[in-house]
Design an enzyme around this catalytic site. Structure first.
Site, mmCIF file in Angstrom:
data_model
loop_
_atom_site.group_PDB
_atom_site.id
_atom_site.type_symbol
_atom_site.label_atom_id
_atom_site.label_comp_id
_atom_site.label_asym_id
_atom_site.label_seq_id
_atom_site.Cartn_x
_atom_site.Cartn_y
_atom_site.Cartn_z
ATOM 1 C CG ASP A 1 -5.425 4.828 2.776
ATOM 2 O OD1 ASP A 1 -5.416 4.402 3.956
ATOM 3 O OD2 ASP A 1 -4.421 5.298 2.210
ATOM 4 C CG ASN B 1 4.201 -1.637 5.235
ATOM 5 O OD1 ASN B 1 5.302 -1.953 5.677
ATOM 6 N ND2 ASN B 1 3.233 -2.523 5.112
ATOM 7 C CB CYS C 1 -0.996 -0.016 1.156
ATOM 8 S SG CYS C 1 -0.267 0.092 2.795
ATOM 9 C CB CYS D 1 -3.916 1.895 6.965
ATOM 10 S SG CYS D 1 -3.689 3.413 7.917
HETATM 11 P P1 4NP Z 1 -1.883 2.957 3.980
HETATM 12 O O1 4NP Z 1 -2.506 4.351 4.481
HETATM 13 O O2 4NP Z 1 -1.265 3.202 2.635
HETATM 14 O O3 4NP Z 1 -3.039 2.035 3.927
HETATM 15 O O4 4NP Z 1 -0.840 2.546 5.029
HETATM 16 C C1 4NP Z 1 -1.747 5.528 4.567
HETATM 17 C C2 4NP Z 1 -0.913 5.740 5.642
HETATM 18 C C3 4NP Z 1 -0.194 6.913 5.739
HETATM 19 C C4 4NP Z 1 -0.311 7.867 4.746
HETATM 20 C C5 4NP Z 1 -1.162 7.660 3.653
HETATM 21 C C6 4NP Z 1 -1.863 6.488 3.570
HETATM 22 N N1 4NP Z 1 0.408 9.084 4.849
HETATM 23 O O5 4NP Z 1 0.196 9.981 3.977
HETATM 24 O O6 4NP Z 1 1.258 9.236 5.746
#
Ligand code: 4NP
Length: 155
Positions: A123, A11, A8, A13
């Protein structure tokens, strides 16, 4: 050994949710020795961090282990080190193919394209809805495990 990498953006969620759910499912099917599972993010912001508190909370409630999980970034050796690179959304697919210089539909694909949903995993970093992500991960992992069993003739 069959090797599966979930990808994702951060990394923290979605891909750790899928990793933990898949590991649990594989264990229940007695296939832990045959299938290796990991996850990574295309982004670098959260390297070394544990999964998001919302992911940890939902997995704990479902009695799915998150032991030892730490965020890492996708790296070029992942292309050879994994047989399935399973991306949570379409932008993850595009970024992964660019970062790994690989344009293979067979190895790098969108997770829910295996299911009738054929959509991105929403997300929860933005939606706050970890329940929805968990349910979709369970559904996707069941289909993915069936595919792996067929592809590798595992019982
Ligand atoms: P993930 O969600 O890709 O499902 O882990 C996110 C976690 C952090 C961020 C964006 C999406 N961020 O912008 O820090």
């Amino acid at each position: 050994m069959v090797r599966v990498l979930f990808v994702c953006l951060g990394n923290i969620c979605r891909s750790p949710m899928a990793e933990a759910v898949m590991r649990d499912l594989v264990e229940k099917h007695g296939l832990t020795a045959q299938i290796k599972i990991d996850s990574a993010g295309t982004g670098s912001w959260h390297i070394g961090e544990p999964p998001h508190s919302g992911t940890l909370k939902k997995l704990k409630a479902m009695k799915v282990s998150t032991s030892g999980m730490k965020a890492r970034q996708l790296k070029s050796s992942d292309l050879d080190d994994f047989d399935y690179i399973v991306c949570m959304d379409e932008s993850n697919v595009q970024n992964t193919r660019e970062m790994l210089q690989a344009h293979t539909d067979a190895k790098i694909f969108r997770f829910l394209d295996l299911t009738p949903h054929k959509k991105d995993v929403p997300d929860p970093w933005y939606t706050g809805d970890f329940e929805e992500t968990y349910s979709l991960c369970v559904e996707g992992c069941e289909v993915l495990l069936d595919k792996i069993k067929k592809d590798y003739a595992l019982i």
